[in-house]
Design an enzyme around this catalytic site. Structure first.
Site, PDB file in Angstrom:
ATOM      1  N   CYS A  89     -13.322  17.945  60.616  1.00 33.60           N
ATOM      2  CA  CYS A  89     -13.184  17.804  62.066  1.00 33.60           C
ATOM      3  C   CYS A  89     -13.299  16.330  62.414  1.00 33.60           C
ATOM      4  O   CYS A  89     -14.363  15.728  62.213  1.00 33.60           O
ATOM      5  CB  CYS A  89     -14.255  18.617  62.790  1.00 33.60           C
ATOM      6  SG  CYS A  89     -14.110  18.546  64.588  1.00 33.60           S
ATOM      7  N   CYS A 237      -7.814  15.186  69.050  1.00 34.21           N
ATOM      8  CA  CYS A 237      -7.931  15.913  67.788  1.00 34.21           C
ATOM      9  C   CYS A 237      -7.691  14.982  66.606  1.00 34.21           C
ATOM     10  O   CYS A 237      -6.565  14.549  66.355  1.00 34.21           O
ATOM     11  CB  CYS A 237      -6.973  17.102  67.725  1.00 34.21           C
ATOM     12  SG  CYS A 237      -7.215  18.147  66.271  1.00 34.21           S
TER      13      CYS A 237
END
EC number: 5.1.1.8
Length: 311
Positions: A89, A237
């Site tokens: 992530c 992201c």
């Protein structure tokens, strides 16, 4: 007996990260991938307690702080969300590094962070922004055709940036914060279409992130990313930007070292670049995180929702 879980919350470009500092069971001393598997197999209720209502929300990404395997790593981390576990992530790594500084564990400089998909290199800058040198990113397939009920034919690229993505530029949707419901419906239909058609990443990897791109007047691109569990990414992201760079590099549209400014659907921005590598690229993503809370989650034995509201 009441259980206590210590957490520190941050957000990266609007996307929250909940760092679990203590309170989870021991997962052994294996790799982060091995410890993730133990967590998923034996103690998944701790994930749901932290992330699901009433203590969490669908938007949260959790990060379990672990002792690293390698002595030269600053930390190990296992990422998870409302639907399961993430290999890597980007926004979460930025949040973890910023939080480690807040905890007094690290100072400005280069730090190695172990994840289930490999070790990433993160630089904490003097202004407390963070650059994450990600794992290898690459495009798996270009211009993949898909029929999406209710929307018609769709074409997109399949790329790995730490998670599997289906990236679409020609989608006819308005990428804006006031159009999230329509974007979510479209991206969800695409993901269902991929599953129905049996389209996957390498080695059958599930494509669980859908990324839509549009022009942006101030930056190189604006994106909407639908994450697993139907929550959308408030940040640009990190793994999705990595996948985007892999596609740009493969098409010869972005040179090594050139900076790509990726805006999110709410307007937050990551700065990204890459170096060429065998089999793909190694991207670096730079962004900033801000601290939002320190807390102790309490789990009472007689609470019917002590492990979260599981649907």
């Amino acid at each position: 007996m009441m259980k206590r879980i210590q957490i520190i919350d941050s957000h990266t470009g609007g996307e929250p990260t909940r760092l679990v500092v203590s309170g989870f069971p021991s997962l052994g001393s294996g790799t982060m991938a091995e410890r993730r598997d133990v967590l998923a197999r034996e103690y998944d209720r701790y994930r749901t307690a932290c992330i699901l209502e009433p203590r969490g929300s669908d938007v949260l990404v959790g990060a379990l702080l672990c002792e690293p395997v390698s002595p030269d790593a600053a930390a190990g981390v296992i990422f998870f969300n409302n639907s399961g576990y993430l290999g890597m992530c980007g926004h979460g790594t930025i949040g973890v590094v910023r939080t480690l500084h807040h905890m007094g564990r690290i100072g400005p400089g280069v730090h190695r962070i172990e994840t289930p998909v490999g070790t990433v290199e993160a630089t904490l800058h003097d202004d407390l922004s963070v650059s994450v040198r990600n794992v290898l990113a690459y495009r798996h397939a270009k211009d993949v055709a898909l029929d999406v009920p209710g929307y018609g034919p769709v074409r997109g690229d399949i790329a790995w940036g730490g998670n599997w993505f289906f990236l679409i530029s020609d989608h006819g949707q308005r990428v804006a914060g006031d159009n999230v419901a329509a974007l979510t419906a479209y991206a969800s239909a695409v993901r269902e279409g991929l599953e129905r058609a049996g389209i996957t990443g390498a080695n059958g990897g599930e494509i669980d992130h859908i990324e839509l791109f549009a022009d942006d007047p101030e930056h190189d691109s604006r994106s909407f990313v639908l994450c697993p569990g139907l929550a959308y990414d408030r940040s640009p992201c990190g793994t999705g930007t990595s996948a985007k760079l892999a596609c740009l590099a493969a098409d010869g549209k972005l040179a090594p070292g050139a900076v790509w400014r990726q805006a999110s659907v709410i307007g937050s921005v990551f700065h990204a670049s890459y170096v060429q590598a065998e089999g793909g690229i190694v991207p670096t993503i730079r962004g900033s995180a801000h601290l939002s809370a320190e807390a102790t989650l309490l789990i009472e034995d007689d609470d019917p929702f002590r492990w979260g509201i599981v649907s």
